[in-house]
Write a protein that holds these residues in place. Structure first.
Motif, PDB file in Angstrom:
ATOM      1  N   HIS A  87       4.205   3.556   2.596  1.00 38.86           N
ATOM      2  CA  HIS A  87       5.503   3.964   2.047  1.00 38.86           C
ATOM      3  C   HIS A  87       5.656   5.463   1.860  1.00 38.86           C
ATOM      4  O   HIS A  87       6.775   5.950   1.716  1.00 38.86           O
ATOM      5  CB  HIS A  87       5.733   3.254   0.708  1.00 38.86           C
ATOM      6  CG  HIS A  87       5.839   1.772   0.828  1.00 38.86           C
ATOM      7  ND1 HIS A  87       7.015   1.130   1.167  1.00 38.86           N
ATOM      8  CD2 HIS A  87       4.903   0.789   0.680  1.00 38.86           C
ATOM      9  CE1 HIS A  87       6.809  -0.179   1.216  1.00 38.86           C
ATOM     10  NE2 HIS A  87       5.537  -0.412   0.916  1.00 38.86           N
ATOM     11  N   VAL A  88       4.570   6.212   1.860  1.00 31.37           N
ATOM     12  CA  VAL A  88       4.629   7.665   1.695  1.00 31.37           C
ATOM     13  C   VAL A  88       4.516   8.309   3.068  1.00 31.37           C
ATOM     14  O   VAL A  88       3.517   8.136   3.770  1.00 31.37           O
ATOM     15  CB  VAL A  88       3.499   8.171   0.771  1.00 31.37           C
ATOM     16  CG1 VAL A  88       3.575   9.695   0.620  1.00 31.37           C
ATOM     17  CG2 VAL A  88       3.597   7.493  -0.591  1.00 31.37           C
ATOM     18  N   MET A 146       1.378  11.405   3.261  1.00 28.54           N
ATOM     19  CA  MET A 146       0.317  11.151   2.295  1.00 28.54           C
ATOM     20  C   MET A 146      -0.757  12.235   2.387  1.00 28.54           C
ATOM     21  O   MET A 146      -1.346  12.447   3.452  1.00 28.54           O
ATOM     22  CB  MET A 146      -0.298   9.779   2.550  1.00 28.54           C
ATOM     23  CG  MET A 146      -1.535   9.472   1.714  1.00 28.54           C
ATOM     24  SD  MET A 146      -1.161   9.187  -0.017  1.00 28.54           S
ATOM     25  CE  MET A 146      -0.318   7.606   0.057  1.00 28.54           C
ATOM     26  N   THR A 157       1.998   2.613  -8.442  1.00 29.56           N
ATOM     27  CA  THR A 157       3.101   2.210  -7.561  1.00 29.56           C
ATOM     28  C   THR A 157       2.736   0.982  -6.746  1.00 29.56           C
ATOM     29  O   THR A 157       3.589   0.136  -6.471  1.00 29.56           O
ATOM     30  CB  THR A 157       3.492   3.359  -6.624  1.00 29.56           C
ATOM     31  OG1 THR A 157       2.310   3.886  -5.998  1.00 29.56           O
ATOM     32  CG2 THR A 157       4.202   4.475  -7.369  1.00 29.56           C
ATOM     33  N   GLU A 158       1.480   0.851  -6.364  1.00 27.65           N
ATOM     34  CA  GLU A 158       1.058  -0.339  -5.613  1.00 27.65           C
ATOM     35  C   GLU A 158       1.150  -1.585  -6.487  1.00 27.65           C
ATOM     36  O   GLU A 158       1.540  -2.667  -6.013  1.00 27.65           O
ATOM     37  CB  GLU A 158      -0.363  -0.139  -5.080  1.00 27.65           C
ATOM     38  CG  GLU A 158      -0.425   0.881  -3.937  1.00 27.65           C
ATOM     39  CD  GLU A 158      -1.833   1.266  -3.535  1.00 27.65           C
ATOM     40  OE1 GLU A 158      -2.007   1.768  -2.406  1.00 27.65           O
ATOM     41  OE2 GLU A 158      -2.772   1.072  -4.347  1.00 27.65           O
ATOM     42  N   SER A 202       0.820  -1.216   0.000  1.00 31.88           N
ATOM     43  CA  SER A 202       0.000   0.000   0.000  1.00 31.88           C
ATOM     44  C   SER A 202       0.854   1.266   0.000  1.00 31.88           C
ATOM     45  O   SER A 202       1.869   1.352   0.694  1.00 31.88           O
ATOM     46  CB  SER A 202      -0.915  -0.002   1.226  1.00 31.88           C
ATOM     47  OG  SER A 202      -1.547   1.256   1.373  1.00 31.88           O
ATOM     48  N   ASP A 203       0.419   2.253  -0.752  1.00 38.14           N
ATOM     49  CA  ASP A 203       1.092   3.567  -0.725  1.00 38.14           C
ATOM     50  C   ASP A 203       1.082   4.159   0.675  1.00 38.14           C
ATOM     51  O   ASP A 203       2.007   4.875   1.056  1.00 38.14           O
ATOM     52  CB  ASP A 203       0.390   4.530  -1.684  1.00 38.14           C
ATOM     53  CG  ASP A 203       0.714   4.247  -3.150  1.00 38.14           C
ATOM     54  OD1 ASP A 203       1.700   3.515  -3.402  1.00 38.14           O
ATOM     55  OD2 ASP A 203      -0.010   4.755  -4.023  1.00 38.14           O
ATOM     56  N   SER A 205       9.819   3.400  -1.939  1.00 38.37           N
ATOM     57  CA  SER A 205       9.483   3.574  -0.526  1.00 38.37           C
ATOM     58  C   SER A 205      10.303   4.699   0.080  1.00 38.37           C
ATOM     59  O   SER A 205      11.500   4.860  -0.226  1.00 38.37           O
ATOM     60  CB  SER A 205       9.741   2.278   0.256  1.00 38.37           C
ATOM     61  OG  SER A 205       9.451   2.457   1.632  1.00 38.37           O
ATOM     62  N   THR A 246      -3.006   1.676  -7.153  1.00 42.63           N
ATOM     63  CA  THR A 246      -2.315   2.707  -7.916  1.00 42.63           C
ATOM     64  C   THR A 246      -1.186   2.067  -8.708  1.00 42.63           C
ATOM     65  O   THR A 246      -0.852   0.893  -8.521  1.00 42.63           O
ATOM     66  CB  THR A 246      -1.740   3.779  -6.980  1.00 42.63           C
ATOM     67  OG1 THR A 246      -0.738   3.175  -6.155  1.00 42.63           O
ATOM     68  CG2 THR A 246      -2.824   4.393  -6.109  1.00 42.63           C
TER      69      THR A 246
END
Length: 561
Positions: free
Chosen positions: A364-365, A368, A425-426, A360-361, A455, A423
């Motif tokens: 890693h963000v 967010m 990136t996911e 999941s984003d 990440s 997404t």
């Protein structure tokens, strides 16, 4: 604070009163001669209380630093009791100073007992001095010191410093609920059918009770309640035939309605601990029981040895003075931290819920943005993630360098969800983590490097990716055919969806630890096993570790469920 989290004063908890152990007020940490005058005792106790409070504060600081949820280790009420004891000692110290005519200002650090002790005592009447001595020697501090010393010196995986457990079959709750802090005392719970445990350690699997009773006090209680030690060689009676000796008890029967007024507190404690432990299971097992009596030396008094033997007959480990050694102040406080990964197998079975959390984003963000289309659950997860990043504080430490597998059903479901709402990136993280094209020919170091590029948290180089996908159903069917699972497994399987069946049953038949955030299924399995135990105390379910929280995919919009 839940009533079940109360920490009574020693006077409320029976035999563990400091007032029953006033054979000198030297600290349990010290071997020096005890002080004698009220001024000396007040200063000594104040310093010892401040030292204890500082050590408890150090533990709380470590918990806040190292745990995602420091409140899972309950030490607040213990600290509150020590703080209350400090205030009481400060008041007594002021009374000592007032009685001695010394009303001068205190030292800047609040230390007590200043001035010339001899001149102070000369100005006090014997009656006042005796009253102050009695009050100081009745301090609960030695008991709190004993609990702390034993916890720090001989325990690991601390869960609580003080918690009450019940054996009422209709209202009992699992240790799991108590450990997670969700258990609340219900109005219909009978406190008479309970026991207060001083230390819950080994991640809930060990209960430790501390008694600061002295030999003289115990012998006095035995004489008062009519306990005697006699030979049964002539009469042919006695308990257990223990070398021709018996302990005569002044109560009739073992039922809960028996008159227990004349029962020794230590024996009652042993029986109550056994009752509560028999009504509680921690990860399918009854907790181990230990009673520590630091002021009793075994082998000195035959009558007391008989009492200890009787306590051990309940399956309790008894530790006396001679078994306690070492200086607990030299023990690393980190050993008291919970050890949730101690049962982890070399290979971990990863559930779909955590596979999604890893890619999941939200995981890693670091910052967010809360977009308008985000579901309120995602908004909550963003706030939690800012405080304690899931991967770096929980999942990656849990996985460590373990080999990772997942069932085909879990992998398929995860990939379907990512493909549908994930997404870009996911989706890429999923391909890297699972070793799918175009990353199927990459070596481990390359996969870690590629994952790191997506990440904002440092990815551990020892993280074992790609996660290997296994065929679960054929393994489960083979285990059933060979009767490798208990009969309750069929009942458990009825309540599981296809994906949960593959994940949890595969972990069970292979003996692997399953890591998941699906607490509902874990509890459902535990409840089914307890309901169908049928007297089999050795019956256990699958090894499961539950992550406290999970992460949804950032691609999940507000209207999706």
């Amino acid at each position: 604070m839940s009533p079940d989290s109360e920490l009574p004063t020693p006077a409320q908890s029976g035999i563990t009163t400091a007032s029953t152990a006033t054979d000198g007020q030297a600290s349990l940490y010290s071997t020096s001669s005890p002080p004698e005058t009220s001024a000396q005792i007040a200063g000594h106790l104040l310093q010892q209380c401040r030292n204890l409070l500082a050590e408890v504060d150090a533990l709380q600081g470590l918990l806040a630093q190292r745990l995602r949820n420091p409140q899972l280790v309950e030490v607040r009420q213990f600290r509150s009791n020590v703080t209350a004891e400090l205030r009481m000692l400060e008041k007594l110290e002021q009374q000592v100073r007032d009685a001695s005519g010394d009303n001068g200002s205190r030292d800047s650090d609040g230390g007590g007992g200043g001035g010339d002790d001899a001149s102070e005592q000369a100005q006090q009447t014997p009656e006042v001095e005796m009253r102050l001595l009695h009050a100081l020697r009745s301090s609960n501090l030695p008991f709190y010191q004993a609990v702390w010393k034993i916890a720090r010196g001989s325990c690991t995986g601390l869960i609580a410093l003080g918690k009450r457990f019940y054996w009422d079959g209709e209202t009992k709750r699992s240790e799991r609920a108590a450990v997670e802090g969700r258990g609340k005392k219900q109005p219909n719970k009978d406190k008479r059918k309970s026991v207060f445990v001083d230390i819950i350690a080994d991640d809930g699997e060990e209960w430790v009770k501390v008694s600061t009773i002295s030999e003289s006090r115990l012998l006095f209680e035995m004489a008062k309640k009519g306990w005697e030690r006699e030979s049964d060689e002539d009469e042919g009676t006695g308990s257990e035939g223990e070398g021709g000796r018996t302990i005569l008890q002044n109560f009739d029967g073992d039922g809960e309605d028996s008159d227990e007024d004349d029962e020794l507190e230590l024996i009652k404690l042993a029986r109550d601990l056994k009752r509560a432990a028999d009504a509680t299971r921690v990860r399918y097992r009854h907790p181990r029981l230990r009673v520590v009596i630091p002021k009793i030396e075994e082998g000195n008094v035959p009558e007391i040895d008989d009492i200890l033997r009787e306590m051990r007959s309940y399956g309790i480990k008894i530790e006396c003075q001679e078994s306690l050694s070492g200086d607990p102040t030299t023990a690393n406080l980190a050993r008291l931290l919970p050890q949730p990964f101690k049962r982890f197998t070399p290979t971990l079975n990863v559930d779909c819920t955590l596979l999604l959390a890893i890619v999941s984003d939200l995981s890693h963000v670091k910052d967010m943005p809360p977009l308008p289309n985000f579901h309120k659950a995602i908004l909550r997860q963003i706030e939690v993630e800012k405080q304690q990043p899931l991967l770096s504080t929980e999942l990656w430490p849990a996985m460590g360098e373990h080999n990772l597998i997942c069932t085909k059903e879990a992998a398929t479901r995860m990939c379907d969800i990512v493909e549908t709402i994930g997404t870009a990136t996911e989706k890429t993280r999923t391909q890297i983590m699972m070793g799918d094209a175009p990353y199927d020919h990459c070596d481990h170091n390359t996969l870690i490097q590629k994952f790191q590029e997506l990440s904002e948290h440092p990815v551990p180089t020892g993280w074992k990716i790609p996660i290997r996908v296994v065929e679960a159903q054929s393994v489960i069917d083979a285990a059933k055919a060979q009767d490798k699972l208990p009969s309750v497994a069929d009942e458990i399987a009825k309540g599981l969806s296809d994906i949960n069946h593959s994940v949890f049953m595969y972990g069970w038949v292979t003996g692997l630890m399953t890591v998941s955030s699906n607490r509902t299924i874990d509890r459902q399995i535990e409840a089914t096993i307890e309901k169908n135990r049928q007297g089999n105390n050795d019956l256990e379910g699958p090894l499961v570790w539950i992550c406290d929280t999970a992460r949804s995919l950032a691609g999940k919009d507000k209207d999706r469920r």
